[in-house]
Scaffold this active site. Structure first.
Site, PDB file in Angstrom:
ATOM      1  N   SER A 180       0.843  -1.192   0.000  1.00  0.00           N
ATOM      2  CA  SER A 180       0.000   0.000   0.000  1.00  0.00           C
ATOM      3  C   SER A 180       0.885   1.252   0.000  1.00  0.00           C
ATOM      4  CB  SER A 180      -0.956  -0.058   1.197  1.00  0.00           C
ATOM      5  OG  SER A 180      -2.035   0.821   1.038  1.00  0.00           O
ATOM      6  N   GLU A 308      -9.106  -5.498  -4.455  1.00  0.00           N
ATOM      7  CA  GLU A 308      -8.429  -4.508  -3.606  1.00  0.00           C
ATOM      8  C   GLU A 308      -9.410  -3.693  -2.751  1.00  0.00           C
ATOM      9  OE1 GLU A 308      -5.376  -3.891  -2.890  1.00  0.00           O
ATOM     10  OE2 GLU A 308      -4.110  -4.709  -4.454  1.00  0.00           O
ATOM     11  N   HIS A 404      -7.487  -6.193  -0.157  1.00  0.00           N
ATOM     12  CA  HIS A 404      -6.278  -5.415   0.108  1.00  0.00           C
ATOM     13  C   HIS A 404      -5.614  -5.895   1.393  1.00  0.00           C
ATOM     14  CE1 HIS A 404      -3.718  -1.859  -0.176  1.00  0.00           C
ATOM     15  NE2 HIS A 404      -3.981  -1.579   1.089  1.00  0.00           N
TER      16      HIS A 404
END
Length: 496
Positions: A180, A308, A404
């Site tokens: 990220s 995600e 994610h």
């Protein structure tokens, strides 16, 4: 009782602890505390010390802008790092430096999800760092250097070059890694001149396309400072308690949609303060820098998850509630201009509002920046290994999908950490354990040799490792999205 491990660094001697067959050293300063006159300044070299410094406990958590309770502040020595090593007396071990930044608003190297035990057991020296985030690291101030969080990361990598050999590591075999915003940091480091020569390889999971122009960043910082009754300068903000400033940023981030008319795409990111393309510390975004040959390619392992955005829609309670208006807004703000919205509807003709919102958010924020980084790195003469995690976690009845950050407890082998349990469940399935072993082995092989274990990515074949119960190497699976974004690099957020 065996003697605890001691290592002499360039600043002084540290004493760590033996643990699960390896040695850990925690809370080692790589720069001075960024407070007082050093607040909002570039990181200053750490002080030397006499005698032996105990390195058994993690350093204090940097001020975070998250709606979670991390307990009372523990001190201001935020710029510290931790080392896990199979053997401090070894030589030439490969090194993984983990940047645990999330959303450019959190950075907690003490999170049990990043426990180095499994990777150290596999032969890696693992370094995890704390660095400034939020306003401390990324508020754009005319009287302070921009992107201070990146400057901290570079200072930590310089410490690694000076000292990692004393912990058994090879300074010529350093891989920098993150997920990220940590992956966004890695992407930036690939193109920043001061970072050259500080690492050899890079791992980037779920690279975000989050950057601001100076014009927008200046306005955002001014609005945040105004909430506090302060001028948008380092001189004025130094008088505000760092944790109070972080809490104010949390509230500010929650109300970003109120600024949609003037701040446009930024308001969909959930993060008001992100890296600034300032022309100095960060001259340009990573994609054109690499594709245009203004930065050299490297050995890169990069990828994303299939779903995600699902983590954010589920955690916010929005899953199942998205309307046609939500879909229109997402397509208008996040799809590539000028015809992206129509292209998405044409490419996904059966998709309802929920699928459109999820697809365009996943693409714009993580999937396309990751895929395009693989491509740009190849154009710059590097070698890229691309993956997509497709395995659906069974928790919440499968609602999270392949969401994610699901890949991180898998790679670290920390399925029993709090985040690991939240994402994978109390009792991991044999499939989860097997997938964790596969991904961790890919990391170890890549950090050690530069080869992830599957075919490299080439623009003509686009071969991608699809990680699942039965993993396979296929042409890039998100072809419809890739075609929509062809010719469009993630552009910095700007004033509307």
């Amino acid at each position: 009782m065996p003697e605890q491990p001691r290592v002499r660094t360039t600043e002084g001697v540290v004493q760590g602890r033996r643990r699960q067959g390896h040695a850990v050293f925690r809370g080692i300063p790589y720069a001075q505390p960024p407070v007082g006159a050093l607040r909002f300044a570039a990181p200053a070299p750490p002080h030397r010390w006499e005698g032996t410094r105990q390195a058994a406990e993690f350093g204090p958590v940097v001020p975070l802008s998250l709606p979670v309770d991390v307990g009372p502040p523990q001190g201001t020595d935020w710029l510290t790092l931790n080392v896990g090593t199979p053997d401090p007396g070894a030589a030439g071990l490969p090194v993984l430096v983990w940047i645990p930044v999330g959303g450019y608003i959190s950075a907690a190297s003490s999170d049990p999800m990043f426990d180095p035990a499994a990777l150290a057991e596999a032969g890696l020296v693992v370094v995890t760092i704390n660095c400034r985030v939020g306003a401390e690291g990324f508020a754009f101030l005319d009287d302070a250097p921009p992107n201070r969080g990146f400057l901290d990361q570079i200072a930590a990598l310089e410490w690694v070059q000076r000292n990692i050999a004393a912990f058994g590591g090879d300074p010529a075999q350093v891989t920098v890694a993150g997920v990220s915003a940590g992956a966004g940091s890695v992407a930036a480091l690939l193109t920043m001149k001061p970072a050259r020569g500080l690492f050899r390889r890079a791992i980037a999971h779920s690279v975000p396309g989050l950057h601001s122009t100076p014009a927008l960043a200046r306005q955002v910082t001014a609005a945040l400072a105004d909430r506090l009754g302060a001028a948008p300068t380092a001189a004025a903000l130094r008088d505000i308690d760092p944790w109070h400033l972080a809490a104010e940023l949390t509230s500010f981030n929650a109300g970003l949609h109120a600024h949609r008319e003037s701040w446009g795409r930024l308001t969909e990111s959930g993060t008001a303060l992100c890296p600034v393309v300032d022309g100095e510390v960060l001259p340009e975004t990573p994609w054109p820098a690499l594709a245009g040959g203004r930065a050299s390619g490297t050995e890169l392992l990069v990828g994303h998850t299939r779903d995600e955005f699902r983590l954010f829609s589920v955690m916010s309670g929005r899953q199942g509630t998205f309307t046609e208006q939500d879909a229109r807004t997402a397509l208008e703000l996040l799809a590539p201009q000028p015809h992206g919205a129509e292209a998405y509807r044409a490419a996904f003709p059966q998709a309802g509002p929920e699928e459109l919102v999820e697809t365009v958010y996943s693409d714009a924020l993580f999937r396309m920046p990751s895929q395009k980084l693989a491509e740009a790195n190849v154009a710059a003469g590097g070698t890229s290994y691309l993956f997509e995690l497709r395995w659906t976690t069974p928790v919440l009845g499968g609602a999270l999908g392949a969401c994610h950050s699901l890949d991180i407890p898998l790679a670290f082998g920390t399925l029993d950490s709090p985040v690991g349990v939240q994402l994978i469940g109390d009792d991991p399935t044999p499939e989860a354990v097997a997938l964790a072993n596969e991904l961790r082995q890919a990391w170890v092989r890549f950090v050690t040799t530069g080869d992830a274990g599957w075919a490299t990515y080439r623009p003509d074949q686009q071969l991608t490792r699809v990680l699942d119960v039965e993993s396979e190497t296929l042409p890039y699976p998100e072809q419809a999205s890739r075609r929509i974004w062809e010719g469009h690099s993630p552009a910095p957020f700007d004033l509307s």
